[in-house]
Design a protein around this motif. Sequence first.
Motif, PDB file in Angstrom:
ATOM      1  N   PHE A 192      -3.989  -0.239  -1.929  1.00  0.00           N
ATOM      2  CA  PHE A 192      -3.996  -1.359  -0.985  1.00  0.00           C
ATOM      3  C   PHE A 192      -2.937  -2.370  -1.433  1.00  0.00           C
ATOM      4  O   PHE A 192      -2.422  -2.306  -2.559  1.00  0.00           O
ATOM      5  N   LYS A 193      -2.613  -3.294  -0.551  1.00  0.00           N
ATOM      6  CA  LYS A 193      -1.641  -4.339  -0.885  1.00  0.00           C
ATOM      7  C   LYS A 193      -2.260  -5.281  -1.911  1.00  0.00           C
ATOM      8  O   LYS A 193      -3.379  -5.738  -1.744  1.00  0.00           O
ATOM      9  N   THR A 226      -4.528  -3.524 -14.721  1.00  0.00           N
ATOM     10  CA  THR A 226      -5.489  -3.926 -13.695  1.00  0.00           C
ATOM     11  C   THR A 226      -4.726  -4.352 -12.442  1.00  0.00           C
ATOM     12  O   THR A 226      -3.733  -5.089 -12.528  1.00  0.00           O
ATOM     13  N   TYR A 227      -5.215  -3.900 -11.300  1.00  0.00           N
ATOM     14  CA  TYR A 227      -4.572  -4.174 -10.011  1.00  0.00           C
ATOM     15  C   TYR A 227      -5.630  -4.736  -9.063  1.00  0.00           C
ATOM     16  O   TYR A 227      -6.741  -4.207  -8.980  1.00  0.00           O
ATOM     17  N   ILE A 228      -5.316  -5.846  -8.372  1.00  0.00           N
ATOM     18  CA  ILE A 228      -6.301  -6.493  -7.507  1.00  0.00           C
ATOM     19  C   ILE A 228      -5.740  -6.720  -6.107  1.00  0.00           C
ATOM     20  O   ILE A 228      -4.525  -6.777  -5.900  1.00  0.00           O
ATOM     21  N   ASP A 229      -6.670  -6.860  -5.170  1.00  0.00           N
ATOM     22  CA  ASP A 229      -6.347  -7.236  -3.788  1.00  0.00           C
ATOM     23  C   ASP A 229      -6.478  -8.750  -3.687  1.00  0.00           C
ATOM     24  O   ASP A 229      -7.547  -9.312  -3.940  1.00  0.00           O
ATOM     25  N   LYS A 279       0.833  -1.197   0.000  1.00  0.00           N
ATOM     26  CA  LYS A 279       0.000   0.000   0.000  1.00  0.00           C
ATOM     27  C   LYS A 279       0.871   1.251   0.000  1.00  0.00           C
ATOM     28  O   LYS A 279       1.800   1.377   0.794  1.00  0.00           O
ATOM     29  N   GLY A 280       0.570   2.170  -0.928  1.00  0.00           N
ATOM     30  CA  GLY A 280       1.301   3.425  -1.014  1.00  0.00           C
ATOM     31  C   GLY A 280       2.443   3.422  -2.003  1.00  0.00           C
ATOM     32  O   GLY A 280       2.952   4.493  -2.367  1.00  0.00           O
TER      33      GLY A 280
END
Length: 382
Positions: free
Chosen positions: A194-195, A217-220, A93-94
């Motif tokens: 988020f991570k 695309t980025y997922i948790d 995260k971040g």
Amino acid sequence: MRKGILSVLGVVLIVLAFFGAKAIIANKQKIKPKPAKVIKTVFVDTVRNSAVPIRIAANGNVTAKRRLELYAEVQGVFQGGTHLFKPGTPYQKGQTLIHIDATEHYATVQAAKSTLYNQITAAMPDLRLDYPTAYIAWQQYLRDFDMEQPTPVLPVAGSEKEKYFITGRSIYTSYYNVKNLEQRLAKYRIAAPFKGVLTEALITEGTLIRSGQKLGTYIDTSIYEVAVAIEQTYVDLVDIGAKVTLSMLGAASEYVGTVTRINKRIDPETQTIKLYVETAAPQLQEGMYLTAMIQTRDVTEAIEMNRNLLQNDHTVFIVRNGVLDLIPVTPVYFSAKKVVVKGIPDHTLVVQKNIPGAYAGMPVTVFDPEQSSKVKDVHTKS
């Protein structure tokens, strides 16, 4: 003489033919013995209504509950960072996902901030003479003004006259222009909210990015959802929070999930409603195809029986006073081989196996397992 003999022989033949025909007719009229009437033996089960637990089977694909479609809001050249922008790359995260070259825009921001600083500085002598109380606050504002930091909020005007004075010097206009440019500058860097893991990357280092372009695309990966469709007639049996067992075809592993959402829209083509099952099993991956067994509310005052015993008109065969009878039932739930029905009184004898040619009023004999065991014992001793 010869003619007389022939005449006598003809009469004799006629008489013999008459008696022969009479004998044949008499023989045909004999009553044939009637075959013995066979009464079929049926297997029955005594009905005891109770609460029947129902598990609804459904299928669906695993998707990440939190997913981020990355789009560019500004234009520029994509610059590399500490991580390669490739599918499968994890981020905390971040951390920076995408960094676009903002050199030109940064210079524009600095120029606007410099203009604002100069406008406030030019207004300070008049503030000191006309608004000595406000002068102190504006003086402190200039001391805290840092060209490398976000522009601080302007001091609050203590009176209408002071507000008009500041407005007349275009200080508010310059301030909001700077804030607008700073907001746009922040869009040159996209950070991970988020991570998670990058699952799709549509650009590489050095690519010229245009505004509105999809980047990836980025997922948790810590929490997933499975969307499953069930018949709309069964929705009333499912509650939010219902437990669900998830499994993959051909695998022995099972995962536990919970129904978190129920869609209120019926698919017009399939007449089904989607349920969303949340699970946090770390072994799952997006795109997996799972079978879900949903635990629903129990159906009270019902029994479970084989589906092939249910007739097309929603009736079942029972035995009453030694004959078959048909009674109507209410099907509540169908599975692959079983059906849960209501409407059969307790202690009713329900037929367990289909009888070829069965009909209402057909005489039958109920199979007695005790009598059958006695017959077997007699045959064994003999």
